[in-house]
Write an enzyme that holds these catalytic residues in place. Structure first.
Site, PDB file in Angstrom:
ATOM      1  N   ASN A 131      32.583  69.721 -19.439  1.00 44.48           N
ATOM      2  CA  ASN A 131      32.118  69.333 -18.104  1.00 44.48           C
ATOM      3  C   ASN A 131      30.633  68.985 -18.069  1.00 44.48           C
ATOM      4  O   ASN A 131      29.797  69.758 -18.526  1.00 44.48           O
ATOM      5  CB  ASN A 131      32.340  70.489 -17.133  1.00 44.48           C
ATOM      6  CG  ASN A 131      33.787  70.676 -16.762  1.00 44.48           C
ATOM      7  OD1 ASN A 131      34.676  70.125 -17.399  1.00 44.48           O
ATOM      8  ND2 ASN A 131      34.030  71.454 -15.728  1.00 44.48           N
ATOM      9  N   ASP A 140      37.230  69.182  -9.270  1.00 50.20           N
ATOM     10  CA  ASP A 140      36.496  70.304  -9.862  1.00 50.20           C
ATOM     11  C   ASP A 140      36.565  71.505  -8.904  1.00 50.20           C
ATOM     12  O   ASP A 140      37.001  71.357  -7.744  1.00 50.20           O
ATOM     13  CB  ASP A 140      35.045  69.825 -10.104  1.00 50.20           C
ATOM     14  CG  ASP A 140      34.294  70.681 -11.108  1.00 50.20           C
ATOM     15  OD1 ASP A 140      34.935  71.422 -11.870  1.00 50.20           O
ATOM     16  OD2 ASP A 140      33.043  70.595 -11.130  1.00 50.20           O
ATOM     17  N   HIS A 141      36.085  72.660  -9.368  1.00 53.91           N
ATOM     18  CA  HIS A 141      36.108  73.941  -8.609  1.00 53.91           C
ATOM     19  C   HIS A 141      36.530  73.829  -7.143  1.00 53.91           C
ATOM     20  O   HIS A 141      35.722  73.446  -6.286  1.00 53.91           O
ATOM     21  CB  HIS A 141      34.710  74.563  -8.606  1.00 53.91           C
ATOM     22  CG  HIS A 141      34.237  74.927  -9.965  1.00 53.91           C
ATOM     23  ND1 HIS A 141      34.593  76.105 -10.575  1.00 53.91           N
ATOM     24  CD2 HIS A 141      33.454  74.263 -10.850  1.00 53.91           C
ATOM     25  CE1 HIS A 141      34.033  76.154 -11.778  1.00 53.91           C
ATOM     26  NE2 HIS A 141      33.340  75.041 -11.973  1.00 53.91           N
ATOM     27  N   HIS A 174      32.562  74.635 -19.200  1.00 55.38           N
ATOM     28  CA  HIS A 174      31.720  74.309 -18.041  1.00 55.38           C
ATOM     29  C   HIS A 174      30.250  74.423 -18.436  1.00 55.38           C
ATOM     30  O   HIS A 174      29.914  75.002 -19.463  1.00 55.38           O
ATOM     31  CB  HIS A 174      32.047  75.251 -16.878  1.00 55.38           C
ATOM     32  CG  HIS A 174      33.325  74.900 -16.185  1.00 55.38           C
ATOM     33  ND1 HIS A 174      33.372  74.383 -14.915  1.00 55.38           N
ATOM     34  CD2 HIS A 174      34.602  74.943 -16.621  1.00 55.38           C
ATOM     35  CE1 HIS A 174      34.643  74.146 -14.594  1.00 55.38           C
ATOM     36  NE2 HIS A 174      35.408  74.484 -15.607  1.00 55.38           N
ATOM     37  N   GLY A 175      29.391  73.863 -17.578  1.00 57.52           N
ATOM     38  CA  GLY A 175      27.955  73.999 -17.822  1.00 57.52           C
ATOM     39  C   GLY A 175      27.483  73.269 -19.058  1.00 57.52           C
ATOM     40  O   GLY A 175      26.604  73.751 -19.784  1.00 57.52           O
ATOM     41  N   HIS A 179      26.309  76.483 -14.699  1.00 55.39           N
ATOM     42  CA  HIS A 179      26.070  75.175 -14.079  1.00 55.39           C
ATOM     43  C   HIS A 179      24.566  74.984 -13.864  1.00 55.39           C
ATOM     44  O   HIS A 179      23.832  75.966 -13.741  1.00 55.39           O
ATOM     45  CB  HIS A 179      26.773  75.098 -12.719  1.00 55.39           C
ATOM     46  CG  HIS A 179      28.266  75.178 -12.793  1.00 55.39           C
ATOM     47  ND1 HIS A 179      29.021  75.990 -11.985  1.00 55.39           N
ATOM     48  CD2 HIS A 179      29.148  74.529 -13.592  1.00 55.39           C
ATOM     49  CE1 HIS A 179      30.309  75.831 -12.274  1.00 55.39           C
ATOM     50  NE2 HIS A 179      30.409  74.953 -13.252  1.00 55.39           N
ATOM     51  N   GLY A 180      24.129  73.759 -13.812  1.00 53.31           N
ATOM     52  CA  GLY A 180      22.712  73.482 -13.546  1.00 53.31           C
ATOM     53  C   GLY A 180      21.908  73.430 -14.827  1.00 53.31           C
ATOM     54  O   GLY A 180      22.458  73.268 -15.911  1.00 53.31           O
ATOM     55  N   THR A 239      25.283  68.006 -14.058  1.00 53.75           N
ATOM     56  CA  THR A 239      23.829  67.942 -13.844  1.00 53.75           C
ATOM     57  C   THR A 239      23.202  66.749 -14.568  1.00 53.75           C
ATOM     58  O   THR A 239      22.308  66.092 -14.032  1.00 53.75           O
ATOM     59  CB  THR A 239      23.172  69.264 -14.296  1.00 53.75           C
ATOM     60  OG1 THR A 239      23.781  70.323 -13.545  1.00 53.75           O
ATOM     61  CG2 THR A 239      21.689  69.282 -14.051  1.00 53.75           C
TER      62      THR A 239
HETATM   63  P1  13P Z   1      26.518  71.162 -15.654  1.00 47.69           P
HETATM   64  O1  13P Z   1      25.903  71.485 -14.316  1.00 47.69           O
HETATM   65  O2  13P Z   1      25.895  71.949 -16.745  1.00 47.69           O
HETATM   66  O3  13P Z   1      26.504  69.713 -15.937  1.00 47.69           O
HETATM   67  O4  13P Z   1      28.043  71.652 -15.583  1.00 47.69           O
HETATM   68  C1  13P Z   1      28.992  70.933 -14.876  1.00 47.69           C
HETATM   69  C2  13P Z   1      30.245  71.677 -14.655  1.00 47.69           C
HETATM   70  O5  13P Z   1      30.604  72.585 -15.382  1.00 47.69           O
HETATM   71  C3  13P Z   1      31.073  71.242 -13.523  1.00 47.69           C
HETATM   72  O6  13P Z   1      32.159  72.072 -13.269  1.00 47.69           O
END
Ligand code: 13P
Length: 286
Positions: A229, A82-83, A207-208, A179-180, A232
């Site tokens: 993705n 990831d990133h 993402h997120g 994210h989060g 969290t």
């Molecule tokens: P979340 O934090 O919403 O689960 O997103 C994860 C993510 O996009 C990881 O790259």
């Protein structure tokens, strides 16, 4: 199908319009649990590792865990970094055997991001691996990478030029996702996904994912978000199931680690399976 290139997984999902969960794991227990969920549901799965996880467990041990836990697996799975803004970590993971990397050049000017992404794509290709690219930061901090400030979005022509000139396999646009944990239901620019896909059919990484609604997932997956993705949700289910079990253990005065692992594993399998069902990937293993 065992371990496969990430491109194989997302291209099929994109064509058939279902989503594949790309779940960030944090240790051996969570890695085993999400793989077990995929096997149980006959679902393809992408396992993600953050740079923080690579560093905390160590590249060799983490990859050995992956190799052992996927030996003989009968559903298509892929290991993705990831990133990652750090080119040396990308090189180490590709050399070791990761199937895919996200080169995160979102803090660079687009031209420089583009130049480096071309290099990463060439490097990954030599290992038969895939590349996800991004030109805008996804809001929020994911395992120490990123910022809570919303990054400005690039125009559609800039995004399309980036996709075409780099040859990436998956594109991760910013669409109001973060994210989060969201404080309220996110306002997502789903039209942006459709605009990109209409002009350049490429699997989109969403993402997120934690905190999006079923309606948002269905809509975005139908528009081309083939990789969804989730990080969290795993962290929350892992830590809360630990907390619940340990509180109960304290009440009972009973301290048996294997029972703790069993309870936490069940919670993580359940979290993974719930997302596979929501994304429509159940039974899609080939
Ligand atoms: P979340 O934090 O919403 O689960 O997103 C994860 C993510 O996009 C990881 O790259």
């Amino acid at each position: 199908m065992p371990v496969v290139p990430l491109k194989d997984i997302v291209d099929r999902a994109f064509t058939e319009r279902y989503g594949v969960a790309a779940i960030n794991v944090v240790n051996d227990l969570t890695l085993e649990a999400v793989l077990a969920g995929a096997v149980e549901q006959r679902s393809p799965l992408i396992v993600q590792t953050s740079v923080k996880t690579v560093r905390s467990i160590g590249l060799d041990l983490l990859y050995a865990m992956w190799r052992e836990l996927t030996a003989g697996i009968e559903v298509p799975v892929s290991l993705h970094l990831d990133h990652c803004p750090d080119r040396s970590v990308i090189t180490s993971c590709l050399r070791k055997g990761w199937n895919s990397v996200l080169f995160d050049g979102s803090s660079l000017p687009v031209a420089e991001n583009q130049r480096q992404t071309v290099e990463v794509v060439a490097e990954a290709k030599s290992y038969g691996a895939s590349v996800e690219g991004e030109i805008e930061a996804i809001t929020g901090v994911e395992d120490d990478i990123g910022s809570d400030d919303e990054a400005s979005r690039q125009s559609l022509p800039v995004a399309l030029d980036f996709i075409r000139s780099t040859g990436i396999d998956v594109f991760a646009p910013a669409i109001g996702n973060a994210h989060g944990l969201y404080r309220s239901e996110p306002k997502l620019d789903a039209e942006r996904v459709s605009d990109i896909v209409a002009a350049q059919p490429i699997p989109i990484a969403l993402h997120g994912g934690t905190g999006m609604t079923d309606a948002q997932f269905s809509d975005l997956i139908a528009r081309g978000c083939a990789k969804v993705n989730i990080s969290t949700a795993l962290k929350v289910s892992y830590m809360k199931s630990n907390l619940t079990f340990l509180r109960d253990a304290e009440t009972r005065g009973s301290w048996d680690p294997p029972s703790l692992f069993t309870a936490v594993r069940a919670a993580v399998v359940d979290m993974a399976v719930t997302h596979m069902r929501r994304f429509g990937s159940v039974g899609k293993a080939w």
